[in-house]
Design a protein around this motif. Structure first.
Motif, short mmCIF file in Angstrom:
data_model
loop_
_atom_site.label_atom_id
_atom_site.label_comp_id
_atom_site.label_asym_id
_atom_site.label_seq_id
_atom_site.Cartn_x
_atom_site.Cartn_y
_atom_site.Cartn_z
N THR A 117 1.00 -1.24 0.05
CA THR A 117 0.00 0.07 0.09
C THR A 117 0.82 1.40 0.11
O THR A 117 1.92 1.10 0.66
N PHE A 118 0.29 2.42 -0.49
CA PHE A 118 1.01 3.70 -0.52
C PHE A 118 0.00 4.78 -0.62
O PHE A 118 -1.07 4.50 -0.96
N THR A 119 0.46 6.10 -0.32
CA THR A 119 -0.57 7.10 -0.34
C THR A 119 0.10 7.69 -1.52
O THR A 119 -0.75 8.23 -2.54
N ASP A 120 1.26 8.51 -1.44
CA ASP A 120 1.74 9.39 -2.45
C ASP A 120 2.86 8.92 -3.60
O ASP A 120 2.37 8.85 -4.77
N GLN A 121 3.89 8.43 -3.06
CA GLN A 121 4.75 7.71 -3.74
C GLN A 121 4.99 6.21 -3.26
O GLN A 121 5.33 6.06 -2.13
N PRO A 122 4.96 5.42 -4.24
CA PRO A 122 5.03 3.95 -3.81
C PRO A 122 6.60 3.61 -3.43
O PRO A 122 7.48 4.22 -3.65
N PRO A 123 6.88 2.82 -2.31
CA PRO A 123 8.10 2.66 -1.82
C PRO A 123 8.75 1.66 -2.95
O PRO A 123 8.06 0.88 -3.57
N PRO A 124 10.02 1.56 -2.57
CA PRO A 124 10.89 0.65 -3.32
C PRO A 124 10.28 -0.76 -3.43
O PRO A 124 9.95 -1.47 -2.31
N ALA A 125 10.32 -1.44 -4.58
CA ALA A 125 9.58 -2.91 -4.71
C ALA A 125 10.62 -3.88 -4.46
O ALA A 125 11.56 -3.59 -5.00
N ARG A 126 10.04 -5.17 -3.75
CA ARG A 126 11.03 -6.41 -3.82
C ARG A 126 10.88 -7.12 -5.17
O ARG A 126 9.59 -7.18 -5.53
N THR A 127 11.82 -7.24 -5.95
CA THR A 127 11.71 -7.84 -7.43
C THR A 127 12.18 -9.16 -7.80
O THR A 127 12.10 -9.52 -8.57
N GLU A 128 12.80 -9.84 -6.61
CA GLU A 128 13.41 -10.99 -6.80
C GLU A 128 12.51 -12.12 -6.12
O GLU A 128 12.34 -12.05 -4.88
N VAL A 129 12.02 -13.14 -6.90
CA VAL A 129 11.11 -14.15 -6.36
C VAL A 129 12.00 -14.90 -5.29
O VAL A 129 12.90 -15.62 -5.69
N LYS A 130 11.57 -15.33 -4.30
CA LYS A 130 12.16 -16.34 -3.41
C LYS A 130 11.80 -17.63 -3.74
O LYS A 130 12.49 -18.63 -3.63
N SER A 131 10.45 -17.83 -4.14
CA SER A 131 10.13 -19.16 -4.18
C SER A 131 8.55 -19.12 -4.70
O SER A 131 8.03 -17.94 -4.92
N TRP A 132 7.96 -20.05 -5.35
CA TRP A 132 6.70 -20.33 -5.58
C TRP A 132 5.79 -21.26 -4.65
O TRP A 132 6.39 -22.31 -4.19
N THR A 133 4.67 -20.86 -4.59
CA THR A 133 3.57 -21.90 -3.66
C THR A 133 2.67 -22.20 -4.79
O THR A 133 2.07 -21.38 -5.23
N LEU A 134 2.54 -23.73 -4.87
CA LEU A 134 1.16 -24.07 -5.68
C LEU A 134 0.18 -24.79 -4.82
O LEU A 134 0.61 -25.71 -3.95
#
Length: 348
Positions: A117-134
């Protein structure tokens, strides 16, 4: 990609550009403006003129959000589809990460991740996938029923388009929980995938959406969620194992949450509006799950309400209750962020 818009024209450029900048995938954007009086359609047309990947549908009469969603979803023909409100954003690489899971696992019909969530400016995003859950769809449904909560926000969801076609869009009978009903129905058709350790989207919190106050509209939200469960079990759960038991578990979980919120309102020092909301939540809990009337949470609520009426306040000092509540919320939030499924509210 479908971008429904009503009076969010000033957010449209950032939303659309975030989609057009997605790497590793071919994207197109369909903006559906629902007769916005703020000039959103003109902004949408400018975006379409600047990039051939952008199309626009303009309503001459306001059709409402469900009809707007469904018109857009019916008009796109890519392999995968995302519905993104004009005031929300996707993170860099979001689509490539989601499609990688879907292409590796054809049994999965829907993938989601984590939305910040954010209001004015979005925070830096995590972009590296650690794992998948199926999850097999039935297992995911069982987890959700036992928790009673909706662990999926709309911005981070990607669906196979053929799954969406089978779903037939959003159900107008569930205006407050149409997305939740959609996820349940998708799980009845196939597996659910989750991208772990990564931020897939941003949800904007501002004065014009319904999440500006912690419990505002809680009774409407919970009733909508319960209604979604009921529609699902009436019409879509024929192949779900133990559907009857899961239906009861879902009603119990929603009732527990309603009672827990009612208690929290009294622990915080209720206003007259809070007291009215708490009473509605208690009535809802007893309506959808009658045994809740004799539960320990219901008894606790009665004691809190009685002490408030007598001017005594709660047994536990409010500052201590507030601290304990923050701790519980943080633990539950971390569990949700890690596992993708919300915790059930436990009886004390």
């Amino acid at each position: 990609m479908v971008v429904p818009c009503y009076n969010y024209g000033h957010f449209l450029p950032d939303c659309v550009q975030g989609v057009l900048r997605q790497d590793g995938v071919d994207v197109d954007v369909l903006i559906v403006d629902d007769c916005s009086p703020d000039g959103s359609a003109a902004v949408a047309r400018q975006l379409a003129e600047a990039d051939p990947r952008v199309r626009v549908i303009e309503h001459s009469v306001n059709a409402g959000h469900i009809a707007t969603y469904n018109e857009g979803l019916a008009a796109v023909d890519g392999d995968y589809v995302v519905l993104l409100s004009a005031d929300d954003l996707v993170t860099p690489g979001s689509f490539q990460r989601a499609t990688a899971l879907l292409e590796a696992h054809p049994e999965v019909g829907m993938v989601h991740g984590f939305t910040r969530t954010f209001t004015d400016q979005p925070p830096p995003a995590r972009t590296e996938v650690k794992s998948w859950t199926l999850w097999p769809g039935a297992e995911w449904i069982a987890r959700v029923c036992r928790s009673g909560g909706n662990p999926v926000a709309t911005p981070e969801v990607m669906l196979r388009n053929d799954t969406m076609r089978k779903l037939g869009g959003y159900d107008k009978r569930a205006p407050h929980a149409g997305d939740f009903l959609m996820w349940l129905r998708a799980a009845a058709l196939g597996g659910i995938g989750r991208l772990n350790g990564v931020d897939q989207a941003y949800y904007r919190v501002h004065g014009k959406n319904m999440h500006t106050q912690q419990f505002a509209g809680a009774d409407t939200d919970l009733r909508g969620r319960y209604q979604a469960f009921e529609i699902f079990f009436d019409e879509d759960a024929g192949g779900v194992p133990d559907a009857g038991a899961l239906r009861t578990a879902a009603a119990l979980a929603v009732a527990r949450e309603a009672l827990a919120i009612a208690c929290s309102l009294y622990e915080a020092g209720p206003s007259s509006d809070d007291k009215a909301l708490a009473a509605r939540l208690v009535a809802l809990a007893e309506e959808i799950y009658p045994p809740a009337a004799s539960s320990r949470l219901r008894q606790r609520y009665g004691r809190l309400a009685q002490r408030e009426a007598e001017g005594k306040g709660p047994l536990v000092p409010r500052r201590v209750s507030a601290f304990n509540k923050r701790v519980r919320h943080h633990v539950a939030w971390r569990r949700w962020r890690r596992s993708g499924v919300e915790s059930t509210v436990k009886l004390p």
